[in-house]
Design a protein around this motif. Structure first.
Motif, short mmCIF file in Angstrom:
data_model
loop_
_atom_site.label_atom_id
_atom_site.label_comp_id
_atom_site.label_asym_id
_atom_site.label_seq_id
_atom_site.Cartn_x
_atom_site.Cartn_y
_atom_site.Cartn_z
N ALA A 40 -28.15 46.01 -57.57
CA ALA A 40 -28.38 46.90 -58.72
C ALA A 40 -27.16 47.79 -59.01
O ALA A 40 -26.79 47.99 -60.17
N ARG A 54 -31.51 53.74 -63.55
CA ARG A 54 -32.45 52.68 -63.17
C ARG A 54 -32.03 52.03 -61.84
O ARG A 54 -32.85 51.76 -60.98
N ALA A 55 -30.71 51.84 -61.69
CA ALA A 55 -30.23 51.22 -60.45
C ALA A 55 -30.48 52.11 -59.24
O ALA A 55 -30.77 51.62 -58.15
N HIS A 112 -25.36 40.78 -60.78
CA HIS A 112 -26.46 40.44 -59.87
C HIS A 112 -26.01 39.38 -58.87
O HIS A 112 -26.22 39.51 -57.66
N ARG A 130 -32.35 45.16 -55.23
CA ARG A 130 -32.45 46.57 -55.56
C ARG A 130 -31.51 47.45 -54.73
O ARG A 130 -30.90 48.37 -55.24
N ARG A 145 -28.50 52.86 -67.21
CA ARG A 145 -28.37 51.77 -66.23
C ARG A 145 -28.20 52.31 -64.81
O ARG A 145 -28.77 51.79 -63.86
N GLY A 183 -35.02 50.82 -58.29
CA GLY A 183 -33.75 50.31 -57.77
C GLY A 183 -33.58 50.66 -56.30
O GLY A 183 -34.43 50.33 -55.47
#
Ligand code: GRG
Length: 291
Positions: free
Chosen positions: A194, A147-148, A222, A190, A144, A153
């Motif tokens: 994120a 990805r962020a 979010h 993003r 996670r 991201g």
């Protein structure tokens, strides 16, 4: 629960863990070590790590179990600020009232300090696993956070932000308001939300959250992250920031939008009992803060 009391109790925990991580290491060049510490200490509000700890408590776990996530997310946040301030990005000389890292050191050292902090974040998460049954949650937290922070991201959001800024600066490139709104929402999702999502879901995951809890917290992250960014834009209303919600909305509409997102987020954890009170309190603070 009073947010000041919560912060007074939890921030020293976060600071101590960061300090322990960045004790003098003779194998790290002194200038690099100084540059890495420059923005980390005394640091900012430590909001993302606080959210990681509060999310762990919200699912009935201990704050301590989420510390690796808390530290990792603060390191990624700090790296992003150092790189965002660089001459090739926003070119800022001051951050939190102090010289930015490239001003206090030099540009190459600032780039490298950011690189080292980003790398260190993933090392902290991996090393935080002390028992076999934490491994799955830690792997998920790494996924996670990666990805962020990565191309889909923070980095991708920054690329689109730079393009948005350039478009605003050019005379004939104005797009329709609707398109601007969508582009801004995507940039803020993003660049800002994120990391909140990764902190909250990762912190709860390390504390043993189940899949349904993680999904709910992901949505909350979010909503709170976007509402936090709107609040930030409102606080910066006088600046000429291109990627501000105030480019596409009036002050009152933006404030209402942030409140709606906050209410939606709070509803998600309404029935989670006393353990989620710190999370609810922090969410209110992040969106309604005056500085
Ligand atoms: C250069 C890879 C790269 C990324 C840059 C996140 C980002 C992208 C830049 C940071 C600058 C910025 C305007 C981010 C938006 C989120 C935001 C308002 C950050 C400030 O967060 P606070 O208020 O800061 O939590 P403190 O100082 O309290 O830690």
């Amino acid at each position: 629960m009073d947010v000041d009391a919560y912060m007074a109790e939890r921030v020293p925990l976060i600071d101590a863990a960061l300090e322990a991580r960045f004790e003098l290491d003779p194998s790290v060049p002194a200038s690099l070590s100084g540059a890495m510490r420059h923005l980390l200490f005394p640091g900012g509000k430590r909001l993302r790590p606080l959210f990681a700890l509060a999310a762990a408590e919200a699912v009935g776990g201990s704050a301590a179990s989420a510390l690796p996530m808390a530290i990792a997310v603060e390191l990624v946040h700090t790296y992003s600020l150092i790189h965002d301030d660089l001459p090739c990005m926003d070119d800022d000389a001051l951050r939190r009232g102090r010289p930015t890292v490239h001003v206090a050191y030099d540009e190459a050292t600032a780039v490298l300090a950011g690189d080292a902090l980003l790398t260190e974040a993933f090392s902290v998460l991996a090393e935080g696993v002390t028992e076999a049954d934490q491994a799955q949650a830690a792997i998920e937290a790494v996924q996670r956070l990666a990805r962020a922070a990565g191309a889909a991201g923070l980095v991708g959001g920054q690329v689109d932000d730079l393009a948005f800024d350039a478009g605003k600066a050019a005379v004939d490139t104005r797009e329709t308001q609707g398109t601007d709104h969508a582009r801004l929402a995507s940039i803020h999702a993003r660049k800002t939300a994120a990391l909140f999502r990764a902190a909250i879901v990762g912190g709860a995951g390390l504390a043993g959250a189940n899949a349904a809890q993680r999904d709910e917290l992901d949505a909350l992250g979010h909503e709170v992250g976007i509402a936090f960014q709107i609040a930030d834009d409102l606080l910066d209303a006088d600046s000429d920031e291109a990627a501000s919600i105030l480019r596409v909305q009036g002050i009152e509409d933006a404030r209402l939008g942030a409140e709606e997102l906050l209410e939606r987020a709070l509803d998600r954890v309404e029935g989670w009992g006393e353990g989620a009170e710190s999370l609810r309190t922090l969410a209110r603070f992040a969106v309604r803060r005056q500085q």
